[in-house]
Design a protein around this motif. Structure first.
Motif: not given
Length: 229
Positions: A20-21, A174-178, A182-184, A186-191
């Protein structure tokens, strides 16, 4: 994790921090109570609380129905495993500054209501250590990779199919961080904002997560078309 028992539940919020973070495992392992703003609202009386952990029943309301809200973490350090020969106190973990940052520099992370809820539940059910640390090992010391790796392996075996278990799907914590990154994206959050939350540069983000940014042309075209009017 609850289905694996109380000992496993002690790391539920730990894995929540990674997903989540977008935190690194070493950052989550060093998370302290003082690092957290955990706000919410009582649905019965309408009172807003800046810190749900400090909330107690009042004369007029027990504050039992809580709406968790977006909170905040201010990260200041990590607790990576270094080996007893390499730490100042002979312990296996050493507290350090954040990766890629000056020693006294912090990183502020907004956290969604679900993670606020998980952290509040952890405090209520398991408490924190004398130093305020959320997640601890079996004997109260730093949470080690071997402990959370073991629980993650058991959770994967419980939650996934046999074919998924032998696949690379979320094989490591660690894959949870990845997954968060990916979620952010794909949701359109600026890089730039995704990179800031993850705690590394935009160049690294674009190199590691280019597949999340590639594609989606129709969506991008629609956004540009809307802007052009």
């Amino acid at each position: 994790m609850k289905s694996l028992g109380k000992r496993a539940d002690k790391v539920t919020a730990f894995f929540g921090c990674l997903y989540y973070a977008g935190m690194r495992p070493s950052e989550a392992a060093d998370l302290r109570r003082e690092d957290c703003d955990l706000p919410g609202r009582c649905l019965d009386c309408g009172t807003d609380f800046d810190d749900l952990v400090a909330v107690k029943p009042s004369a007029s309301c027990d504050h039992e129905k809580i709406e968790y809200r977006w909170g905040r973490l201010v990260l200041a350090g990590t607790s990576p495993r270094a080996g007893s020969h390499w730490t100042d106190d002979g312990g296996s973990h050493e507290r350090r500054g954040l990766k890629h940052r000056a020693r006294q520099e912090t990183r502020t992370l907004p956290i969604p209501p679900r993670l606020v809820e998980l952290l509040c539940a952890h405090i209520e059910n398991h408490g924190v250590g004398p130093d305020g640390r959320f997640f601890r090992g079996l004997h109260g010391g730093p949470l080690s990779e071997s402990v959370y790796d073991r629980w993650w392996k058991l959770a994967r075996e419980r939650a996934l199919t046999e074919a998924q278990v032998v696949s690379p799907l979320v094989r490591r914590p660690y894959d949870l961080r990845h997954a968060a990154a990916s979620l952010w994206l794909n949701a359109g959050v600026p890089p730039t904002e995704v990179a800031r939350r993850l705690g590394h540069g935009v160049a690294v983000l674009l190199r590691v997560y280019a597949n999340c940014i590639d594609g989606g042309d129709d969506t991008m075209n629609d956004k540009i078309g809307d802007a052009l009017g």
